[in-house]
Enzyme design. Sequence first.
Site, PDB file in Angstrom:
ATOM      1  N   ASP A 139       0.833  -1.196   0.000  1.00 17.44           N
ATOM      2  CA  ASP A 139       0.000   0.000   0.000  1.00 17.44           C
ATOM      3  C   ASP A 139       0.868   1.245   0.000  1.00 17.44           C
ATOM      4  O   ASP A 139       2.091   1.167   0.196  1.00 17.44           O
ATOM      5  CB  ASP A 139      -0.905  -0.056   1.247  1.00 17.44           C
ATOM      6  CG  ASP A 139      -2.204   0.691   1.029  1.00 17.44           C
ATOM      7  OD1 ASP A 139      -3.147   0.455   1.801  1.00 17.44           O
ATOM      8  OD2 ASP A 139      -2.283   1.498   0.081  1.00 17.44           O
ATOM      9  N   ASP A 199     -10.597   2.962  -3.594  1.00 17.91           N
ATOM     10  CA  ASP A 199     -11.026   1.678  -3.056  1.00 17.91           C
ATOM     11  C   ASP A 199     -12.460   1.361  -3.465  1.00 17.91           C
ATOM     12  O   ASP A 199     -13.313   2.244  -3.485  1.00 17.91           O
ATOM     13  CB  ASP A 199     -11.005   1.719  -1.517  1.00 17.91           C
ATOM     14  CG  ASP A 199      -9.598   1.870  -0.979  1.00 17.91           C
ATOM     15  OD1 ASP A 199      -9.453   1.913   0.243  1.00 17.91           O
ATOM     16  OD2 ASP A 199      -8.658   1.930  -1.793  1.00 17.91           O
TER      17      ASP A 199
HETATM   18  O1  LIG Z   1      -6.036   0.153   5.126  1.00 15.30           O
HETATM   19  C1  LIG Z   1      -5.947  -0.708   3.995  1.00 15.30           C
HETATM   20  C2  LIG Z   1      -7.021  -0.327   2.997  1.00 15.30           C
HETATM   21  C3  LIG Z   1      -7.055  -1.345   1.832  1.00 15.30           C
HETATM   22  O2  LIG Z   1      -5.865  -2.111   1.723  1.00 15.30           O
HETATM   23  C4  LIG Z   1      -7.277  -0.646   0.507  1.00 15.30           C
HETATM   24  O3  LIG Z   1      -7.306  -1.613  -0.547  1.00 15.30           O
HETATM   25  C5  LIG Z   1      -6.107   0.252   0.260  1.00 15.30           C
HETATM   26  O4  LIG Z   1      -6.347   1.009  -0.963  1.00 15.30           O
HETATM   27  C6  LIG Z   1      -5.847   1.197   1.395  1.00 15.30           C
HETATM   28  N1  LIG Z   1      -6.772   1.010   2.493  1.00 15.30           N
HETATM   29  C7  LIG Z   1      -7.496   2.096   2.926  1.00 15.30           C
HETATM   30  S1  LIG Z   1      -8.758   1.902   3.900  1.00 15.30           S
HETATM   31  N2  LIG Z   1      -7.077   3.292   2.470  1.00 15.30           N
HETATM   32  C8  LIG Z   1      -7.696   4.468   2.772  1.00 15.30           C
HETATM   33  C9  LIG Z   1      -8.955   4.741   2.248  1.00 15.30           C
HETATM   34  C10 LIG Z   1      -9.570   5.954   2.544  1.00 15.30           C
HETATM   35  C11 LIG Z   1      -8.929   6.860   3.361  1.00 15.30           C
HETATM   36  F1  LIG Z   1      -9.544   8.034   3.668  1.00 15.30           F
HETATM   37  C12 LIG Z   1      -7.661   6.591   3.889  1.00 15.30           C
HETATM   38  C13 LIG Z   1      -7.033   5.378   3.597  1.00 15.30           C
END
Ligand SMILES: OC[C@@H]1[C@H](O)[C@H](O)[C@@H](O)CN1C(=S)Nc1ccc(F)cc1
Length: 395
Positions: A139, A199
């Site tokens: 990530d 996401d």
């Molecule tokens: O924490 C991990 C989660 C998942 O692995 C997703 O696939 C990744 O794209 C990243 N991730 C998240 S929730 N990322 C994230 C999504 C929204 C935000 F406001 C801050 C971080």
Amino acid sequence: LDNGLALKPTMGWLHWERFMCNTDCDTQPDNCISERLYMQMADVMVKEGWKDAGYEYVCIDDCWPSRQRDAQGRLQADPKRFPGGIKKLADYVHSKGLKLGIYADVGKNTCAGYPGSLGHYETDAQTFADWGVDLLKFDGCFMDWKLLGDGYTNMSKALNKTGRSILYSCEWPLYEWPFQKPNYTAIRETCNHWRNFDDVFDSWSSIKSILDWTASHQDTIVPSAGPGGWNDPDMLVIGNFGLSHAQQESQMALWAIMAAPLLMSNDLRDICPRSKKLLQNKLIIDISQDPLGKQGHLSAKLDSFEVWERPLSKRRLAVAVLNKQEIGGPRIFSIRFVPGWKICDPQCNVTQILPQYKEMGVQTLQSKVLLYIDPSGTALLTVTPLSSPLKNPHK
Ligand SMILES: OC[C@@H]1[C@H](O)[C@H](O)[C@@H](O)CN1C(=S)Nc1ccc(F)cc1
């Protein structure tokens, strides 16, 4: 990335969208991020035909580690939720003939605030290799965007240096796009697949936003896809709560057309039979896994329909027609409006796969073949050209 892996889009299961960062194993022992979850998914994947259908990787996402690294500076699994440790979990998954994926972050912390790999790429790569891990989802949170390229390429080298085959799933372009247009040549050389956009959520609006982004950037991203490196539009949410059956068919059809990794995020222990049948549909999986390895693209938009086409091996063509209208009943679409229909000159054989299997037989350029498509649903077809003997027999 030329490491012999992901020659076809990766297939498997990934915990995030369905189980997120649920670490409350006291209250929810069956749904928390723990070794039990992956062992149970692995058991089901063998027992219920998922492995036979091609789903191979059982993948851990964020929230697995302890908050501290160990005395040697290595990442370690949360001891309460993973009492056996990752190596034992990998051994269990391997004993089922499946592969184990894990998650880490290029920056200071993971997106959920667990220890990141910045400054520890070689240690973490070696740790994962020692545990027998087969895939790393890397990530991009908490990282200076100007250093993203260095981070992703350094981890790629670190993984290679371990000598173990580890499939490398990146989020590099997703975190770079807000600042500058990514260099897809460099990304393809570094990663086996790469997230480009937000996401996925368990909703039709989320699926639409991913399709719209992909279509509007297709000239940039489609050429970079091929064996060993794929665009990743995020997880399949089929079998959860937010999509109608027609919308589930649309996600499955379009992810196959996009040559996307098929990483399900759902509860395989409790999934409705129609969704299971759709996810295990061999004809759709054959499109996804087609050996030519060319990603499809949006070829036409008309009257709230979208036509997506993917060239397949043996001169065949996969066609998906999506009805974007979300009012009324099924609408009729004449196949003659499909740009790729010209391969039916002089003849072709047409098979409909979704919404139900239907052999439409031999057609010509002039055929009037009508498709009935539900609101937010998709008709998925394969078209095989039949060259008549009279036309350039020596060609
Ligand atoms: O924490 C991990 C989660 C998942 O692995 C997703 O696939 C990744 O794209 C990243 N991730 C998240 S929730 N990322 C994230 C999504 C929204 C935000 F406001 C801050 C971080």
